[in-house]
Design a protein around this motif. Structure first.
Motif, PDB file in Angstrom:
ATOM      1  N   ILE A 256      40.806  -4.941  72.489  1.00 16.05           N
ATOM      2  CA  ILE A 256      40.592  -6.260  73.084  1.00 16.05           C
ATOM      3  C   ILE A 256      40.246  -7.277  72.008  1.00 16.05           C
ATOM      4  O   ILE A 256      40.724  -8.418  72.025  1.00 16.05           O
ATOM      5  CB  ILE A 256      39.484  -6.189  74.170  1.00 16.05           C
ATOM      6  N   SER A 257      39.403  -6.880  71.066  1.00 17.07           N
ATOM      7  CA  SER A 257      39.061  -7.769  69.947  1.00 17.07           C
ATOM      8  C   SER A 257      40.305  -8.168  69.164  1.00 17.07           C
ATOM      9  O   SER A 257      40.479  -9.332  68.770  1.00 17.07           O
ATOM     10  CB  SER A 257      38.052  -7.097  69.022  1.00 17.07           C
ATOM     11  N   HIS A 258      41.182  -7.227  68.945  1.00 14.95           N
ATOM     12  CA  HIS A 258      42.431  -7.503  68.227  1.00 14.95           C
ATOM     13  C   HIS A 258      43.301  -8.468  69.032  1.00 14.95           C
ATOM     14  O   HIS A 258      43.919  -9.387  68.483  1.00 14.95           O
ATOM     15  CB  HIS A 258      43.185  -6.203  67.968  1.00 14.95           C
ATOM     16  N   ALA A 259      43.342  -8.267  70.376  1.00 10.55           N
ATOM     17  CA  ALA A 259      44.146  -9.140  71.240  1.00 10.55           C
ATOM     18  C   ALA A 259      43.605 -10.570  71.196  1.00 10.55           C
ATOM     19  O   ALA A 259      44.376 -11.534  71.174  1.00 10.55           O
ATOM     20  CB  ALA A 259      44.145  -8.606  72.671  1.00 10.55           C
ATOM     21  N   ARG A 260      42.300 -10.706  71.185  1.00 12.90           N
ATOM     22  CA  ARG A 260      41.691 -12.048  71.115  1.00 12.90           C
ATOM     23  C   ARG A 260      41.969 -12.708  69.787  1.00 12.90           C
ATOM     24  O   ARG A 260      42.263 -13.907  69.705  1.00 12.90           O
ATOM     25  CB  ARG A 260      40.171 -11.954  71.346  1.00 12.90           C
ATOM     26  N   ALA A 261      41.887 -11.928  68.729  1.00 13.43           N
ATOM     27  CA  ALA A 261      42.116 -12.490  67.389  1.00 13.43           C
ATOM     28  C   ALA A 261      43.560 -12.916  67.195  1.00 13.43           C
ATOM     29  O   ALA A 261      43.836 -13.862  66.450  1.00 13.43           O
ATOM     30  CB  ALA A 261      41.737 -11.447  66.332  1.00 13.43           C
ATOM     31  N   ALA A 262      44.474 -12.251  67.894  1.00 16.43           N
ATOM     32  CA  ALA A 262      45.892 -12.552  67.756  1.00 16.43           C
ATOM     33  C   ALA A 262      46.330 -13.728  68.589  1.00 16.43           C
ATOM     34  O   ALA A 262      47.463 -14.197  68.496  1.00 16.43           O
ATOM     35  CB  ALA A 262      46.723 -11.323  68.138  1.00 16.43           C
ATOM     36  N   ALA A 263      45.425 -14.229  69.441  1.00 17.07           N
ATOM     37  CA  ALA A 263      45.788 -15.343  70.353  1.00 17.07           C
ATOM     38  C   ALA A 263      46.051 -16.624  69.576  1.00 17.07           C
ATOM     39  O   ALA A 263      45.418 -16.881  68.550  1.00 17.07           O
ATOM     40  CB  ALA A 263      44.667 -15.545  71.346  1.00 17.07           C
TER      41      ALA A 263
END
Length: 263
Positions: A256-263
């Protein structure tokens, strides 16, 4: 392998073709009959929108949604739903609130008058299963938030739906009540065995309840990770503090952290 639920590369847009918001893009999800699946992800990633598409409440712009072998083109009658707010009707007793879907969904609507005693017995059995025996004639204002949510779960199950959609059903409750209801939900699922799709922000909740957890990307949402939860059932609160449980929640948190950072 055939699946009970198949969302294949769906895109869903709110508003106009050029100016609207793309909530989902290329989202794919498959769920076997009787499976308990949880969907997690960053805030605003389209988790609730995914449930609207799945239940037929909002048509997709592209891709296909298939449930029980049929493409979804309108709201499904084989679905039971529970939300963050219990939304019990204040003028109806607990028993009458639980029985509400029977007045709407066929074939129960056509049978209700002639078989009311049978349906009332079914409702009372469900209420007993979730610890609400003796509260059948109470009104919503006479119940705690946790009790209202228990009644909401019974209402979602009273017409014996093949698919149960839970959209943050425990999110408005305090931690202790929420954890208590995880056990109630697990017992309901293990007893009735509907196919369940749960949307939640709570990773412990997802791992406690689900057979498999899917992580969504930031908006426009799509599935970016799936994790099988290979923990024995029935699960317990004590088990949520074990190394194996914690490792799964930490893995999901990192995605989830990776998904947020990729936004």
């Amino acid at each position: 392998m055939s699946h009970f639920v198949e969302l294949d590369n769906i895109t869903l847009r709110y508003g106009g073709e050029d100016t609207g918001t793309v909530a989902l893009e290329g989202a794919t999800l498959r769920v076997a009959r009787g499976e308990f699946v949880a969907v997690v992800g960053p805030s605003g990633c389209g988790k609730s929108t995914l449930m609207k598409a799945l239940s037929g409440l909002w048509p997709v712009n592209a891709g296909t949604v298939i449930v029980a072998g049929r493409e979804v083109a309108r709201p499904l009658e084989i679905v039971g739903m529970a939300f963050q707010n219990a939304t019990l009707l204040p003028w109806r007793t607990t028993l009458d609130n639980v029985m509400l879907p029977l007045e709407i969904v066929q074939p129960h609507r056509g049978r209700l008058r002639r078989h009311r005693a049978e349906y009332e017995a079914r409702a009372r059995d469900l209420l007993k299963l979730v610890g609400l025996a003796g509260f059948e004639q109470k009104f919503p204002w006479q119940l705690s938030g946790g009790m209202q949510q228990r009644a909401s779960l019974c209402r979602a199950l009273i017409h014996e739906p093949e698919l149960l959609i839970l959209d943050e059903p425990f999110g408005a409750l305090d931690m202790f009540t929420r954890e208590e209801l995880w056990g109630v939900m697990q017992d309901l699922w293990m007893t009735k065995r509907p196919t369940v799709i749960l949307v939640t922000h709570d990773l412990r909740e997802a791992v406690y309840l689900a057979d498999r957890v899917h992580v969504m990307s930031a908006r426009p949402g799509r599935m970016v990770h799936a994790r099988t939860v290979d923990l024995a059932r029935p699960r317990t609160l004590e088990g949520t503090y074990t190394a194996s449980f914690t490792a799964i929640t930490q893995e999901l948190r990192e995605h989830i952290s990776h998904a947020r950072a990729a936004a």
